[in-house]
Design a protein around this motif. Structure first.
Motif, PDB file in Angstrom:
ATOM      1  N   THR A 140     -62.992 -45.797   8.210  1.00 31.73           N
ATOM      2  CA  THR A 140     -61.906 -45.121   8.927  1.00 31.73           C
ATOM      3  C   THR A 140     -60.574 -45.681   8.444  1.00 31.73           C
ATOM      4  N   PHE A 141     -59.662 -44.785   8.125  1.00 27.85           N
ATOM      5  CA  PHE A 141     -58.335 -45.156   7.639  1.00 27.85           C
ATOM      6  C   PHE A 141     -57.317 -44.655   8.645  1.00 27.85           C
ATOM      7  N   ILE A 142     -56.565 -45.585   9.252  1.00 30.94           N
ATOM      8  CA  ILE A 142     -55.600 -45.214  10.280  1.00 30.94           C
ATOM      9  C   ILE A 142     -54.220 -45.088   9.653  1.00 30.94           C
ATOM     10  N   LEU A 143     -53.628 -43.909   9.824  1.00 35.01           N
ATOM     11  CA  LEU A 143     -52.258 -43.682   9.370  1.00 35.01           C
ATOM     12  C   LEU A 143     -51.321 -44.183  10.460  1.00 35.01           C
ATOM     13  N   TYR A 144     -50.623 -45.245  10.172  1.00 33.13           N
ATOM     14  CA  TYR A 144     -49.774 -45.947  11.131  1.00 33.13           C
ATOM     15  C   TYR A 144     -48.451 -45.195  11.244  1.00 33.13           C
ATOM     16  N   ASP A 145     -48.465 -44.098  11.998  1.00 37.32           N
ATOM     17  CA  ASP A 145     -47.325 -43.189  11.986  1.00 37.32           C
ATOM     18  C   ASP A 145     -46.385 -43.344  13.178  1.00 37.32           C
ATOM     19  N   ASP A 146     -46.724 -44.250  14.108  1.00 37.26           N
ATOM     20  CA  ASP A 146     -45.829 -44.452  15.257  1.00 37.26           C
ATOM     21  C   ASP A 146     -45.180 -45.837  15.212  1.00 37.26           C
ATOM     22  N   VAL A 147     -44.846 -46.253  13.990  1.00 37.30           N
ATOM     23  CA  VAL A 147     -44.051 -47.466  13.764  1.00 37.30           C
ATOM     24  C   VAL A 147     -42.759 -47.051  13.077  1.00 37.30           C
ATOM     25  N   SER A 148     -41.822 -47.977  12.939  1.00 39.93           N
ATOM     26  CA  SER A 148     -40.497 -47.645  12.420  1.00 39.93           C
ATOM     27  C   SER A 148     -40.555 -47.094  10.996  1.00 39.93           C
ATOM     28  N   PHE A 149     -39.774 -46.048  10.773  1.00 35.03           N
ATOM     29  CA  PHE A 149     -39.625 -45.484   9.434  1.00 35.03           C
ATOM     30  C   PHE A 149     -38.979 -46.532   8.526  1.00 35.03           C
ATOM     31  N   ILE A 150     -39.393 -46.536   7.255  1.00 37.48           N
ATOM     32  CA  ILE A 150     -38.860 -47.489   6.288  1.00 37.48           C
ATOM     33  C   ILE A 150     -37.981 -46.748   5.288  1.00 37.48           C
ATOM     34  N   ASN A 151     -36.686 -47.016   5.312  1.00 38.98           N
ATOM     35  CA  ASN A 151     -35.787 -46.395   4.344  1.00 38.98           C
ATOM     36  C   ASN A 151     -36.095 -46.890   2.937  1.00 38.98           C
ATOM     37  N   ARG A 152     -36.051 -45.985   1.990  1.00 38.34           N
ATOM     38  CA  ARG A 152     -36.273 -46.299   0.573  1.00 38.34           C
ATOM     39  C   ARG A 152     -37.643 -46.923   0.335  1.00 38.34           C
ATOM     40  N   GLY A 153     -38.605 -46.558   1.180  1.00 39.05           N
ATOM     41  CA  GLY A 153     -39.982 -47.001   0.995  1.00 39.05           C
ATOM     42  C   GLY A 153     -40.780 -45.919   0.294  1.00 39.05           C
ATOM     43  N   TRP A 154     -42.095 -45.900   0.543  1.00 42.49           N
ATOM     44  CA  TRP A 154     -42.975 -44.967  -0.157  1.00 42.49           C
ATOM     45  C   TRP A 154     -43.489 -43.863   0.749  1.00 42.49           C
ATOM     46  N   ILE A 155     -42.945 -43.756   1.946  1.00 43.77           N
ATOM     47  CA  ILE A 155     -43.395 -42.719   2.872  1.00 43.77           C
ATOM     48  C   ILE A 155     -43.113 -41.328   2.313  1.00 43.77           C
ATOM     49  N   ASN A 156     -41.938 -41.136   1.740  1.00 44.92           N
ATOM     50  CA  ASN A 156     -41.549 -39.820   1.228  1.00 44.92           C
ATOM     51  C   ASN A 156     -41.155 -39.861  -0.246  1.00 44.92           C
ATOM     52  N   ARG A 157     -41.602 -40.893  -0.967  1.00 45.75           N
ATOM     53  CA  ARG A 157     -41.230 -40.999  -2.381  1.00 45.75           C
ATOM     54  C   ARG A 157     -42.440 -41.467  -3.196  1.00 45.75           C
ATOM     55  N   ASN A 158     -42.419 -41.141  -4.464  1.00 45.31           N
ATOM     56  CA  ASN A 158     -43.370 -41.736  -5.387  1.00 45.31           C
ATOM     57  C   ASN A 158     -42.918 -41.467  -6.811  1.00 45.31           C
ATOM     58  N   ARG A 159     -43.762 -41.888  -7.767  1.00 44.93           N
ATOM     59  CA  ARG A 159     -43.348 -41.832  -9.170  1.00 44.93           C
ATOM     60  C   ARG A 159     -44.332 -40.989  -9.982  1.00 44.93           C
ATOM     61  N   LEU A 160     -43.771 -40.222 -10.907  1.00 46.63           N
ATOM     62  CA  LEU A 160     -44.533 -39.381 -11.803  1.00 46.63           C
ATOM     63  C   LEU A 160     -44.132 -39.695 -13.241  1.00 46.63           C
ATOM     64  N   LEU A 161     -44.828 -39.075 -14.191  1.00 45.20           N
ATOM     65  CA  LEU A 161     -44.486 -39.208 -15.603  1.00 45.20           C
ATOM     66  C   LEU A 161     -43.900 -37.880 -16.057  1.00 45.20           C
ATOM     67  N   ILE A 162     -42.593 -37.860 -16.255  1.00 40.75           N
ATOM     68  CA  ILE A 162     -41.897 -36.631 -16.633  1.00 40.75           C
ATOM     69  C   ILE A 162     -41.196 -36.853 -17.971  1.00 40.75           C
ATOM     70  N   ASN A 163     -41.509 -36.003 -18.935  1.00 41.76           N
ATOM     71  CA  ASN A 163     -40.949 -36.138 -20.292  1.00 41.76           C
ATOM     72  C   ASN A 163     -41.211 -37.528 -20.868  1.00 41.76           C
ATOM     73  N   GLY A 164     -42.386 -38.048 -20.558  1.00 40.20           N
ATOM     74  CA  GLY A 164     -42.777 -39.338 -21.104  1.00 40.20           C
ATOM     75  C   GLY A 164     -42.141 -40.534 -20.442  1.00 40.20           C
ATOM     76  N   GLN A 165     -41.385 -40.302 -19.358  1.00 38.66           N
ATOM     77  CA  GLN A 165     -40.688 -41.391 -18.684  1.00 38.66           C
ATOM     78  C   GLN A 165     -41.037 -41.418 -17.197  1.00 38.66           C
ATOM     79  N   GLU A 166     -40.959 -42.608 -16.624  1.00 36.49           N
ATOM     80  CA  GLU A 166     -41.164 -42.758 -15.182  1.00 36.49           C
ATOM     81  C   GLU A 166     -40.077 -41.997 -14.431  1.00 36.49           C
TER      82      GLU A 166
END
Length: 233
Positions: free
Chosen positions: A25-51
């Motif tokens: 079981t994996f619990i999504l800890y969604d009722d704790v404080s939002f983290i600015n500039r964290g990974w909640i709404n961001r991530n990284r891809l490879l676009i045109n060969g670059q991060e």
């Protein structure tokens, strides 16, 4: 019963997926404080060969709000822009034809909640990768938001009747094994191993990108094998 607890991350890197696949079981800890500039709404891809760092735009996001209280930006154009970026970056990837429909389904999911979007995305990724882990939002069941830090984690473990709790390696200073042992719970920490694969003809591998990068370049059996590349400490 083995469980893990993490804030919801959108299209996360392989370490997050490894943790999720390692537990019942994996619990999504969604009722704790939002983290600015964290990974909640961001991530990284490879676009045109670059991060490339992408961000899902939010409305009035603040560390004074809980994650499940944060809404997506009103402008829906971010969805088509993100999908266009992914299309441009990965249309020549070997598994683009099977992964892009999954990506479109996730990004176009109808909601104005970042927590709901992430929850849906992880359910879809688990289905695609044949990961049987049960996903639960902490806000939906445990009724213990008054507890803090380790006390709350232990209470969730008790409610789930967990015998083992696995945490990312970065939490070694947050939790102590004797307290868990007293509660009859084995505490372990997961450390992801660096997994490399061909990213087009790029001579230097770019590690720790979104799971989308991995499944664009690898089939499901290969990706599932990568999910076992970790150490438990």
């Amino acid at each position: 019963m083995t469980i893990a607890i993490m804030q919801p991350y959108f299209l996360p890197y392989i370490g997050y997926m490894q943790l999720m696949s390692a537990v019942d079981t994996f619990i999504l800890y969604d009722d704790v404080s939002f983290i600015n500039r964290g990974w909640i709404n961001r991530n990284r891809l490879l676009i045109n060969g670059q991060e490339y760092l992408f961000t899902v735009p939010l409305r009035d996001a603040s560390q004074n709000k809980r994650i499940n209280e944060v809404h997506l930006a009103d402008d829906p154009k971010w969805r088509s822009k993100l999908l266009k970026t992914i299309e441009q970056g990965y249309r020549k990837a070997p598994y683009y034809g099977t992964v892009m429909p999954l990506t479109e389904k996730i990004v176009n999911f109808t909601t104005d909640s970042i927590a709901e979007l992430v929850h849906f995305s992880l359910v879809e990724l688990n289905t695609f990768l044949e990961i049987p882990t049960r996903l639960v939002a902490s806000s939906s069941i445990y009724q213990n938001a008054d507890l803090k830090a380790q006390d709350r984690i232990l209470d969730i473990c008790r409610q789930e009747k967990a015998t083992r709790y696995i945490n990312p390696i970065g939490g070694t200073d947050l939790y102590d094994k004797p307290s868990f042992a007293t509660a009859g719970i084995d505490l372990a920490f997961i450390q992801a191993k660096r997994v490399e694969y061909a990213q087009f003809n790029r001579p230097e591998f770019v590690p720790w990108l979104s799971i989308i990068d991995i499944v664009m370049f690898n089939d499901v059996p290969t990706t599932r094998a990568m999910l076992t590349e970790f150490d438990l400490l």
